[in-house]
Motif scaffolding. Structure first.
Motif, PDB file in Angstrom:
ATOM      1  N   ARG A   5       0.645  -1.154   0.098  1.00  0.00           N
ATOM      2  CA  ARG A   5      -0.560   0.354   0.199  1.00  0.00           C
ATOM      3  C   ARG A   5       0.420   1.328  -0.307  1.00  0.00           C
ATOM      4  NH1 ARG A   5      -5.181   0.909   2.026  1.00  0.00           N
ATOM      5  NH2 ARG A   5      -5.845   3.238   2.704  1.00  0.00           N
ATOM      6  N   ASN A   6       2.163   1.710   0.798  1.00  0.00           N
ATOM      7  CA  ASN A   6       2.829   2.569   0.782  1.00  0.00           C
ATOM      8  C   ASN A   6       3.696   2.899  -0.159  1.00  0.00           C
ATOM      9  OD1 ASN A   6       1.809   3.250   3.936  1.00  0.00           O
ATOM     10  ND2 ASN A   6       3.710   1.517   4.371  1.00  0.00           N
ATOM     11  N   ALA A   7       3.738   1.537  -1.014  1.00  0.00           N
ATOM     12  CA  ALA A   7       4.803   1.441  -2.474  1.00  0.00           C
ATOM     13  C   ALA A   7       3.387   2.278  -3.401  1.00  0.00           C
ATOM     14  CB  ALA A   7       5.017   0.588  -2.346  1.00  0.00           C
TER      15      ALA A   7
ATOM     16  N   TYR B 127     -10.869   1.706  -6.613  1.00  0.00           N
ATOM     17  CA  TYR B 127      -9.968   2.693  -6.446  1.00  0.00           C
ATOM     18  C   TYR B 127     -10.832   3.818  -4.645  1.00  0.00           C
ATOM     19  CZ  TYR B 127      -7.033   3.428  -9.980  1.00  0.00           C
ATOM     20  OH  TYR B 127      -5.794   2.846 -11.142  1.00  0.00           O
ATOM     21  N   GLU B 128      -9.400   3.759  -3.924  1.00  0.00           N
ATOM     22  CA  GLU B 128     -10.614   4.355  -2.988  1.00  0.00           C
ATOM     23  C   GLU B 128      -8.957   4.902  -1.991  1.00  0.00           C
ATOM     24  OE1 GLU B 128      -7.965   0.870   0.502  1.00  0.00           O
ATOM     25  OE2 GLU B 128     -10.027  -0.131  -0.597  1.00  0.00           O
ATOM     26  N   THR B 129      -9.457   6.323  -0.929  1.00  0.00           N
ATOM     27  CA  THR B 129      -8.313   6.923  -1.118  1.00  0.00           C
ATOM     28  C   THR B 129      -7.979   6.704   0.762  1.00  0.00           C
ATOM     29  OG1 THR B 129     -10.387   8.772  -1.294  1.00  0.00           O
ATOM     30  CG2 THR B 129      -7.998   9.525   0.737  1.00  0.00           C
ATOM     31  N   ALA B 130      -6.546   6.689   0.109  1.00  0.00           N
ATOM     32  CA  ALA B 130      -5.503   6.341   0.938  1.00  0.00           C
ATOM     33  C   ALA B 130      -4.963   7.355   2.354  1.00  0.00           C
ATOM     34  CB  ALA B 130      -4.294   5.195   0.399  1.00  0.00           C
ATOM     35  N   VAL B 131      -4.666   8.606   1.340  1.00  0.00           N
ATOM     36  CA  VAL B 131      -4.420   9.889   1.990  1.00  0.00           C
ATOM     37  C   VAL B 131      -5.658  10.590   1.907  1.00  0.00           C
ATOM     38  CG1 VAL B 131      -2.688  11.128   1.788  1.00  0.00           C
ATOM     39  CG2 VAL B 131      -2.019   8.980   2.232  1.00  0.00           C
ATOM     40  N   GLU B 132      -6.167  11.610   2.410  1.00  0.00           N
ATOM     41  CA  GLU B 132      -6.598  13.170   2.446  1.00  0.00           C
ATOM     42  C   GLU B 132      -6.042  14.251   2.091  1.00  0.00           C
ATOM     43  OE1 GLU B 132      -9.951  12.754   1.913  1.00  0.00           O
ATOM     44  OE2 GLU B 132     -11.629  11.231   2.757  1.00  0.00           O
ATOM     45  N   GLY B 133      -6.280  14.786   1.260  1.00  0.00           N
ATOM     46  CA  GLY B 133      -5.455  15.989   0.764  1.00  0.00           C
ATOM     47  C   GLY B 133      -5.863  17.091   0.892  1.00  0.00           C
ATOM     48  N   LYS B 134      -5.773  17.993   1.096  1.00  0.00           N
ATOM     49  CA  LYS B 134      -5.926  19.403   1.807  1.00  0.00           C
ATOM     50  C   LYS B 134      -5.982  20.777   0.104  1.00  0.00           C
ATOM     51  CE  LYS B 134      -1.851  20.763   4.459  1.00  0.00           C
ATOM     52  NZ  LYS B 134      -1.844  20.262   5.946  1.00  0.00           N
ATOM     53  N   ASN B 135      -5.066  20.253  -0.698  1.00  0.00           N
ATOM     54  CA  ASN B 135      -5.487  21.575  -1.936  1.00  0.00           C
ATOM     55  C   ASN B 135      -5.450  21.128  -3.868  1.00  0.00           C
ATOM     56  OD1 ASN B 135      -3.884  18.933  -3.409  1.00  0.00           O
ATOM     57  ND2 ASN B 135      -2.019  20.395  -3.298  1.00  0.00           N
ATOM     58  N   GLY B 136      -6.854  20.341  -3.159  1.00  0.00           N
ATOM     59  CA  GLY B 136      -7.480  19.776  -4.687  1.00  0.00           C
ATOM     60  C   GLY B 136      -6.754  19.077  -5.599  1.00  0.00           C
ATOM     61  N   PHE B 137      -5.589  18.748  -5.489  1.00  0.00           N
ATOM     62  CA  PHE B 137      -4.960  17.394  -6.181  1.00  0.00           C
ATOM     63  C   PHE B 137      -4.797  16.212  -5.699  1.00  0.00           C
ATOM     64  CE2 PHE B 137      -2.919  21.730  -7.622  1.00  0.00           C
ATOM     65  CZ  PHE B 137      -2.771  21.512  -8.454  1.00  0.00           C
ATOM     66  N   VAL B 138      -5.174  15.525  -7.109  1.00  0.00           N
ATOM     67  CA  VAL B 138      -5.828  13.759  -6.820  1.00  0.00           C
ATOM     68  C   VAL B 138      -5.289  13.605  -7.278  1.00  0.00           C
ATOM     69  CG1 VAL B 138      -7.080  12.328  -6.459  1.00  0.00           C
ATOM     70  CG2 VAL B 138      -8.535  14.050  -6.607  1.00  0.00           C
ATOM     71  N   CYS B 139      -3.827  12.216  -6.854  1.00  0.00           N
ATOM     72  CA  CYS B 139      -2.781  11.956  -7.411  1.00  0.00           C
ATOM     73  C   CYS B 139      -3.033   9.917  -7.666  1.00  0.00           C
ATOM     74  CB  CYS B 139      -1.327  12.079  -6.404  1.00  0.00           C
ATOM     75  SG  CYS B 139      -0.926  13.630  -6.748  1.00  0.00           S
ATOM     76  N   VAL B 140      -3.247   9.423  -8.465  1.00  0.00           N
ATOM     77  CA  VAL B 140      -3.767   8.249  -8.389  1.00  0.00           C
ATOM     78  C   VAL B 140      -2.058   7.309  -9.564  1.00  0.00           C
ATOM     79  CG1 VAL B 140      -4.806   8.497 -10.516  1.00  0.00           C
ATOM     80  CG2 VAL B 140      -5.054   6.600  -9.354  1.00  0.00           C
ATOM     81  N   VAL B 141      -2.182   5.874  -9.983  1.00  0.00           N
ATOM     82  CA  VAL B 141      -1.429   4.981 -10.180  1.00  0.00           C
ATOM     83  C   VAL B 141      -2.591   4.525 -11.237  1.00  0.00           C
ATOM     84  CG1 VAL B 141      -0.290   3.143 -10.117  1.00  0.00           C
ATOM     85  CG2 VAL B 141      -0.001   4.692  -8.659  1.00  0.00           C
ATOM     86  N   GLU B 142      -2.889   4.974 -12.316  1.00  0.00           N
ATOM     87  CA  GLU B 142      -3.860   4.371 -13.011  1.00  0.00           C
ATOM     88  C   GLU B 142      -2.531   3.118 -14.073  1.00  0.00           C
ATOM     89  OE1 GLU B 142      -5.059   7.542 -16.528  1.00  0.00           O
ATOM     90  OE2 GLU B 142      -6.242   8.436 -14.419  1.00  0.00           O
ATOM     91  N   ARG B 143      -4.377   2.309 -15.119  1.00  0.00           N
ATOM     92  CA  ARG B 143      -3.808   1.262 -14.851  1.00  0.00           C
ATOM     93  C   ARG B 143      -3.986   1.031 -16.667  1.00  0.00           C
ATOM     94  NH1 ARG B 143      -2.717   1.180  -9.540  1.00  0.00           N
ATOM     95  NH2 ARG B 143      -2.646  -0.722  -9.290  1.00  0.00           N
ATOM     96  N   GLY B 144      -3.631  -0.032 -17.767  1.00  0.00           N
ATOM     97  CA  GLY B 144      -4.107  -0.361 -18.903  1.00  0.00           C
ATOM     98  C   GLY B 144      -4.984   0.383 -19.488  1.00  0.00           C
TER      99      GLY B 144
ATOM    100  N   ASP C 103       1.062  17.366  -0.359  1.00  0.00           N
ATOM    101  CA  ASP C 103      -0.790  17.467   0.094  1.00  0.00           C
ATOM    102  C   ASP C 103      -2.170  17.628  -0.938  1.00  0.00           C
ATOM    103  OD1 ASP C 103       0.018  18.992   2.524  1.00  0.00           O
ATOM    104  OD2 ASP C 103       0.172  21.317   0.831  1.00  0.00           O
ATOM    105  N   ALA C 104      -1.885  16.663  -2.061  1.00  0.00           N
ATOM    106  CA  ALA C 104      -2.652  15.778  -2.563  1.00  0.00           C
ATOM    107  C   ALA C 104      -3.218  14.529  -2.201  1.00  0.00           C
ATOM    108  CB  ALA C 104      -2.280  15.362  -3.388  1.00  0.00           C
ATOM    109  N   THR C 105      -4.620  14.562  -2.620  1.00  0.00           N
ATOM    110  CA  THR C 105      -5.755  13.480  -2.128  1.00  0.00           C
ATOM    111  C   THR C 105      -5.031  12.342  -2.745  1.00  0.00           C
ATOM    112  OG1 THR C 105      -7.347  13.994  -1.609  1.00  0.00           O
ATOM    113  CG2 THR C 105      -7.442  11.823  -2.233  1.00  0.00           C
TER     114      THR C 105
END
Length: 238
Positions: free
Chosen positions: A49-51, A78-95, A67-69
């Protein structure tokens, strides 16, 4: 890095995989349909998960991603692992965020870290959720693209917001089986336009038109390579 390679490795929520290079002799047959169907779900998941959180954050400079989600992919989506505060959202997309005709649509090795800015998080990211939902429901590639189109036409997916863009500057991304596997770039989302409006794909222009949503939503994606990774170190460019 030449333009053909740039086209080959641009993924993008994360893609130009539809234009994969198969120029080397003897590669035509295996480049045609190297991944004809979905692999077992476990092959698309990241056990640590941390990776996955760290990989998602690597899409953008730390000043943005800190500061991104952060989302991670689990057995049920997809589930939220970290709640952010700047409105950006980071995710690892798949093919499966590739164009419909991308040969690596089902490639389980694809890892596309991407950070959406707030307008893109609100109006582009929902398509990632929708496609992933259909993947987990066992839909075929054709059903996923058609379902994406129908969802947009029914208003189940939001209209594109002005100013939507994303960062794909991760050193650790794996965007294709070919070449260097990766490219540091930004993506800008617009209503469907003629590429020449951006000077896209013209000789010596750094801008390329990505057909990621072709046939599914009236959204164009313009890709601009950048000369550094998210950690500030130099990255190869065109």
């Amino acid at each position: 890095m030449n333009r053909k390679m740039v086209r080959t490795i641009t993924l993008g929520t994360f893609t130009l995989l539809a234009i994969l290079c198969a120029a080397r002799p003897g590669r035509a047959a295996d480049a045609k349909t190297p991944y004809p169907s979905m692999a077992p779900l476990d092959q698309y998941l990241i056990a640590d998960r941390n990776a996955e959180i760290a990989l998602a954050r690597s899409a953008a400079p730390e000043s943005i991603s800190h500061d991104a989600t952060v989302l991670i992919l689990g057995q049920h989506g997809y589930e939220t692992a970290v709640e952010g505060k700047n409105g950006f959202v980071c995710v690892v997309e798949r093919g499966w965020m590739s164009p419909a005709d991308a040969p690596q649509f089902w490639n389980p090795k694809i890892r596309g870290p991407i950070c959406f800015n707030p307008p893109a998080a609100r109006s582009v990211l929902p398509t990632t959720y929708k496609r992933t939902e259909m993947v987990l429901a066992g839909k075929t590639k054709a059903e996923i693209i058609d379902g994406n189109k129908v969802a947009f036409e029914k208003g189940e997916l939001p209209a594109l917001e002005p100013g939507a863009m994303s960062y794909m500057m991760s050193k650790e991304a794996y965007l294709t089986d070919h070449g260097d596997h990766n490219l540091a770039h930004l993506m800008f989302y617009t209503p469907a336009l003629v590429g020449s409006v951006w000077g896209a794909d013209l000789p010596k222009s750094p801008v390329m038109l990505n057909p990621q949503f072709k046939g599914a939503q009236p959204v164009d994606v313009f890709v601009v390579p950048v000369g550094k990774w998210s950690d500030g170190t130099p990255a190869p460019v065109m």
